[in-house]
Design an enzyme around this catalytic site. Sequence first.
Site, PDB file in Angstrom:
ATOM      1  N   ASP A  59      49.870  17.752  11.484  1.00 22.84           N
ATOM      2  CA  ASP A  59      49.355  19.140  11.065  1.00 22.84           C
ATOM      3  C   ASP A  59      49.878  19.262   9.686  1.00 22.84           C
ATOM      4  O   ASP A  59      51.194  19.160   8.895  1.00 22.84           O
ATOM      5  CB  ASP A  59      49.910  20.140  11.890  1.00 22.84           C
ATOM      6  CG  ASP A  59      49.495  21.309  11.772  1.00 22.84           C
ATOM      7  OD1 ASP A  59      48.521  21.361  11.222  1.00 22.84           O
ATOM      8  OD2 ASP A  59      50.148  22.341  12.175  1.00 22.84           O
ATOM      9  N   ASN A  76      49.221  22.341   8.181  1.00 21.07           N
ATOM     10  CA  ASN A  76      48.893  23.791   7.926  1.00 21.07           C
ATOM     11  C   ASN A  76      49.655  24.727   8.905  1.00 21.07           C
ATOM     12  O   ASN A  76      49.523  25.948   8.801  1.00 21.07           O
ATOM     13  CB  ASN A  76      47.668  24.384   7.433  1.00 21.07           C
ATOM     14  CG  ASN A  76      46.840  24.042   8.811  1.00 21.07           C
ATOM     15  OD1 ASN A  76      46.973  23.571   9.810  1.00 21.07           O
ATOM     16  ND2 ASN A  76      45.286  24.451   8.682  1.00 21.07           N
ATOM     17  N   ASP A  94      49.198  25.154  12.283  1.00 24.98           N
ATOM     18  CA  ASP A  94      48.417  25.719  13.215  1.00 24.98           C
ATOM     19  C   ASP A  94      48.699  25.100  14.475  1.00 24.98           C
ATOM     20  O   ASP A  94      47.997  25.501  15.383  1.00 24.98           O
ATOM     21  CB  ASP A  94      47.057  26.024  12.778  1.00 24.98           C
ATOM     22  CG  ASP A  94      46.083  24.530  12.712  1.00 24.98           C
ATOM     23  OD1 ASP A  94      46.852  23.718  12.821  1.00 24.98           O
ATOM     24  OD2 ASP A  94      45.039  24.631  12.631  1.00 24.98           O
ATOM     25  N   ASP A 144      45.440  17.443  11.523  1.00 15.57           N
ATOM     26  CA  ASP A 144      44.142  17.527  10.603  1.00 15.57           C
ATOM     27  C   ASP A 144      43.819  16.540   9.603  1.00 15.57           C
ATOM     28  O   ASP A 144      44.759  15.849   9.460  1.00 15.57           O
ATOM     29  CB  ASP A 144      44.305  19.160  10.094  1.00 15.57           C
ATOM     30  CG  ASP A 144      45.397  19.204   9.387  1.00 15.57           C
ATOM     31  OD1 ASP A 144      46.051  18.232   8.643  1.00 15.57           O
ATOM     32  OD2 ASP A 144      46.003  20.336   9.675  1.00 15.57           O
ATOM     33  N   ASP A 186      34.078   7.816  14.922  1.00 20.01           N
ATOM     34  CA  ASP A 186      34.018   7.522  16.321  1.00 20.01           C
ATOM     35  C   ASP A 186      32.359   8.407  16.575  1.00 20.01           C
ATOM     36  O   ASP A 186      32.117   9.536  16.160  1.00 20.01           O
ATOM     37  CB  ASP A 186      34.874   8.317  17.069  1.00 20.01           C
ATOM     38  CG  ASP A 186      35.057   7.936  18.413  1.00 20.01           C
ATOM     39  OD1 ASP A 186      34.034   7.701  19.098  1.00 20.01           O
ATOM     40  OD2 ASP A 186      36.047   7.845  19.002  1.00 20.01           O
ATOM     41  N   ASP A 196      31.006   5.431  21.201  1.00 19.96           N
ATOM     42  CA  ASP A 196      31.716   5.941  22.531  1.00 19.96           C
ATOM     43  C   ASP A 196      30.479   5.528  23.775  1.00 19.96           C
ATOM     44  O   ASP A 196      29.396   5.709  23.247  1.00 19.96           O
ATOM     45  CB  ASP A 196      31.677   7.566  22.528  1.00 19.96           C
ATOM     46  CG  ASP A 196      32.439   8.099  23.559  1.00 19.96           C
ATOM     47  OD1 ASP A 196      33.634   7.905  23.941  1.00 19.96           O
ATOM     48  OD2 ASP A 196      31.808   8.743  24.400  1.00 19.96           O
ATOM     49  N   GLU A 249      32.388   0.977  22.978  1.00 26.59           N
ATOM     50  CA  GLU A 249      33.205   1.200  24.116  1.00 26.59           C
ATOM     51  C   GLU A 249      32.138   0.592  25.486  1.00 26.59           C
ATOM     52  O   GLU A 249      31.238   1.532  25.527  1.00 26.59           O
ATOM     53  CB  GLU A 249      33.659   2.577  24.284  1.00 26.59           C
ATOM     54  CG  GLU A 249      34.545   2.591  25.505  1.00 26.59           C
ATOM     55  CD  GLU A 249      34.678   4.202  25.696  1.00 26.59           C
ATOM     56  OE1 GLU A 249      35.948   4.561  26.548  1.00 26.59           O
ATOM     57  OE2 GLU A 249      33.933   4.930  25.663  1.00 26.59           O
ATOM     58  N   HIS A 286      43.365   6.491  23.176  1.00 25.99           N
ATOM     59  CA  HIS A 286      43.552   8.086  23.488  1.00 25.99           C
ATOM     60  C   HIS A 286      43.264   8.144  25.019  1.00 25.99           C
ATOM     61  O   HIS A 286      43.460   9.414  25.593  1.00 25.99           O
ATOM     62  CB  HIS A 286      42.920   8.757  22.633  1.00 25.99           C
ATOM     63  CG  HIS A 286      41.404   8.404  22.773  1.00 25.99           C
ATOM     64  ND1 HIS A 286      40.704   7.461  22.577  1.00 25.99           N
ATOM     65  CD2 HIS A 286      40.421   9.203  23.315  1.00 25.99           C
ATOM     66  CE1 HIS A 286      39.453   7.369  22.721  1.00 25.99           C
ATOM     67  NE2 HIS A 286      39.186   8.524  23.160  1.00 25.99           N
ATOM     68  N   ASP A 287      42.925   7.346  25.911  1.00 25.90           N
ATOM     69  CA  ASP A 287      42.342   7.639  27.165  1.00 25.90           C
ATOM     70  C   ASP A 287      43.362   6.833  28.048  1.00 25.90           C
ATOM     71  O   ASP A 287      43.394   7.141  29.411  1.00 25.90           O
ATOM     72  CB  ASP A 287      41.076   7.035  27.660  1.00 25.90           C
ATOM     73  CG  ASP A 287      39.848   7.726  26.756  1.00 25.90           C
ATOM     74  OD1 ASP A 287      40.002   8.743  26.696  1.00 25.90           O
ATOM     75  OD2 ASP A 287      38.973   7.124  26.536  1.00 25.90           O
TER      76      ASP A 287
HETATM   77  O1  TEU Z   1      35.501   7.480  27.424  1.00 23.43           O
HETATM   78  C1  TEU Z   1      34.688   6.936  28.424  1.00 23.43           C
HETATM   79  C2  TEU Z   1      34.960   7.071  29.785  1.00 23.43           C
HETATM   80  O2  TEU Z   1      34.267   6.589  30.349  1.00 23.43           O
HETATM   81  C3  TEU Z   1      36.170   7.788  29.929  1.00 23.43           C
HETATM   82  O3  TEU Z   1      35.793   8.917  30.850  1.00 23.43           O
HETATM   83  C4  TEU Z   1      37.138   6.961  30.689  1.00 23.43           C
HETATM   84  O4  TEU Z   1      36.554   6.449  31.805  1.00 23.43           O
HETATM   85  C5  TEU Z   1      38.365   7.861  31.059  1.00 23.43           C
HETATM   86  O5  TEU Z   1      38.609   8.559  29.928  1.00 23.43           O
HETATM   87  C6  TEU Z   1      39.530   6.837  31.552  1.00 23.43           C
HETATM   88  O6  TEU Z   1      40.728   7.783  31.883  1.00 23.43           O
HETATM   89  C7  TEU Z   1      34.944   8.059  26.110  1.00 23.43           C
HETATM   90  C8  TEU Z   1      36.105   8.507  25.212  1.00 23.43           C
HETATM   91  O7  TEU Z   1      36.956   7.583  24.914  1.00 23.43           O
HETATM   92  C9  TEU Z   1      36.732   9.476  26.076  1.00 23.43           C
HETATM   93  O8  TEU Z   1      37.902  10.131  25.459  1.00 23.43           O
HETATM   94  C10 TEU Z   1      35.698  10.748  26.400  1.00 23.43           C
HETATM   95  O9  TEU Z   1      36.063  11.796  27.047  1.00 23.43           O
HETATM   96  C11 TEU Z   1      34.325   9.996  26.955  1.00 23.43           C
HETATM   97  O10 TEU Z   1      34.031   9.019  26.515  1.00 23.43           O
HETATM   98  C12 TEU Z   1      33.144  11.022  26.847  1.00 23.43           C
HETATM   99  O11 TEU Z   1      32.856  11.119  25.806  1.00 23.43           O
HETATM  100 CA    CA Z   2      46.296  21.903  11.144  1.00 28.23          CA
END
Ligand code: TEU
Ligand code: CA
Length: 543
Positions: free
Chosen positions: A25, A27, A29, A33, A102, A203, A245, A319-320
């Site tokens: 971050d 700024n 908040d 960013d 992305d 995605d 993906e 991130h998932d």
């Molecule tokens: O994720 C694809 C997806 O199928 C996810 O729902 C995945 O099964 C789940 O996160 C696993 O725990 C992509 C992105 O990476 C995710 O962040 C998004 O939420 C999703 O697409 C919808 O755009």
């Molecule tokens: Ca910020």
Amino acid sequence: MSQKENDRWWKSSVIYQIYPRSFQDSNGDGIGDIPGIISRLDYLKDLGIDAIWICPVYRSPQDDCGYDISDYQDIDPMFGSLEDMDHLIREAKKRGIGIIMDLVLNHTSDEHPWFKEARKSRENPYHDYYVWRDGSENEPPNDLKASFGGSAWEWVEETGQYYFHQFSVKQPDLNWDNPKVRQEIYRMIRWWMDRGVSGFRLDVIDQIAKVPDEKILANGPRLHEYLQEMTRETFSRADLVTVGEAWGADIERARKFSSPDGKELSMVFQFWHTFADQQPGKSKWDLAPLNFRMLKDTMAMWQEGLHGRGWNSLFWNNHDLPRVVSRLGDDKVYRTESAKMLAMVLHGMQGTPYIYQGEEIGMTNAPYEIEDYRDIELLHAYRDRLREGIPREDVMRSIHAKGRDNARTPMQWDDGPCAGFSEGEPWIRVNPNCSQINVKAALADPDSVYHCYRKLIALRKEYPVFRDGSFTLLEHESEELFVYIRETEDEKMLVAANFFGREIYWSLPEEWKEKGKVLLHNYDGMKEGMLRPYEAFMIHIRK
Ligand code: TEU
Ligand code: CA
């Protein structure tokens, strides 16, 4: 495979993934960013990475943290401005780093102007941009479920129809069968290409060609037709990297997606290795002890399956997904050893490695109380699973193991307030272990996880065997060891790893003892006849 065929830049690259909300971050908040990312580019350059994949920063109501886009050609004010983005692309380029955007092309936000129009009436010119079906209220076209819970169909009074959404109700699916939609998307992609990006992550790309009436979500009949058209009209006009993906890909399909003829994508993310710790045929929340043989065999199968016929992407984290050191290693006693072991096993393979922010310092899962979590998938799963009668304790155990917020806590830069992430109140709690696990401490300690990652990235540039070598799994039957050999005409490399926290009897074959040069090792010196807890090394022979 010959060196010549492997000369695309992204085949010798290492890619770093940034989750912008949680990176830096600038700024106060409490939300990371784009200027924050710019301020950390030198850190990334020192690490040695070649490109950054940035999760969505487009204008968005943030129902799914940016995967619900309301304007593809603008930056959400929360993250900065278009000027900031241009600045980031330029500053990264100066340091030899490419920016990978992305692209969320399966759906938009319900607040996208296209959808706002589309829902007005059946005659509206944008109506057919989305997937509509007739039905009567309370009688959806079929029983398909959305990924984040509930029906995949949402009733709209004005049109007297249902729209289709594979994810949240605020993420209506685009209708790829409409050529106008495809052309709009290609125009938008070319606009980003003109701004100088180096590639795209796509995605849920295998879900764009869905046929909901037949309950076909992934791998619809026209998928490859659409991908080839898109590549022809966009990516192939520049030397870009593209990674799709694809939860639904098997080897045969991945060969098609990532075929060396370049007609579709550079590579895909497939997820087979992420199913080894869940109950077969059930959801990710239905935990099971790690099936190590399944993990190992799966990874080996993909290595062999794509060698010379496609290209792998190599990742433990994103991130998932939960943090790999917590998931497959030991985030307490052997955190450093196991994080390095996991890094070596993955980075020794053929493909393009991805490092998710914080992985390079061995960041761990965040076992919080339910109030501390923010993710829509996690919160809906909590609600739905309690309703199904699963004991709260078990629901929380699954969330602690698999919740997406494990990966989304703020990047731990130092041991100061908010871990150096922000001067304000962060949008999600900082992991309390930031006083020990942080970038500052990692840089100062030559034995840290960070320095192992840095070395791995450098080795990949130095030895062509990482990129070109064939893959052979050894110790097939072992329930504890992951051992393999990579080999080209001029070189060979052996990677040996003990995946568990106890000593395992094993001897390095003679030839390697005599001629091998150790490239990397997470212990000092070898112990004869034995691999210690989470011990791993890479050893190299020039023929
Ligand atoms: O994720 C694809 C997806 O199928 C996810 O729902 C995945 O099964 C789940 O996160 C696993 O725990 C992509 C992105 O990476 C995710 O962040 C998004 O939420 C999703 O697409 C919808 O755009
Ligand atoms: Ca910020």
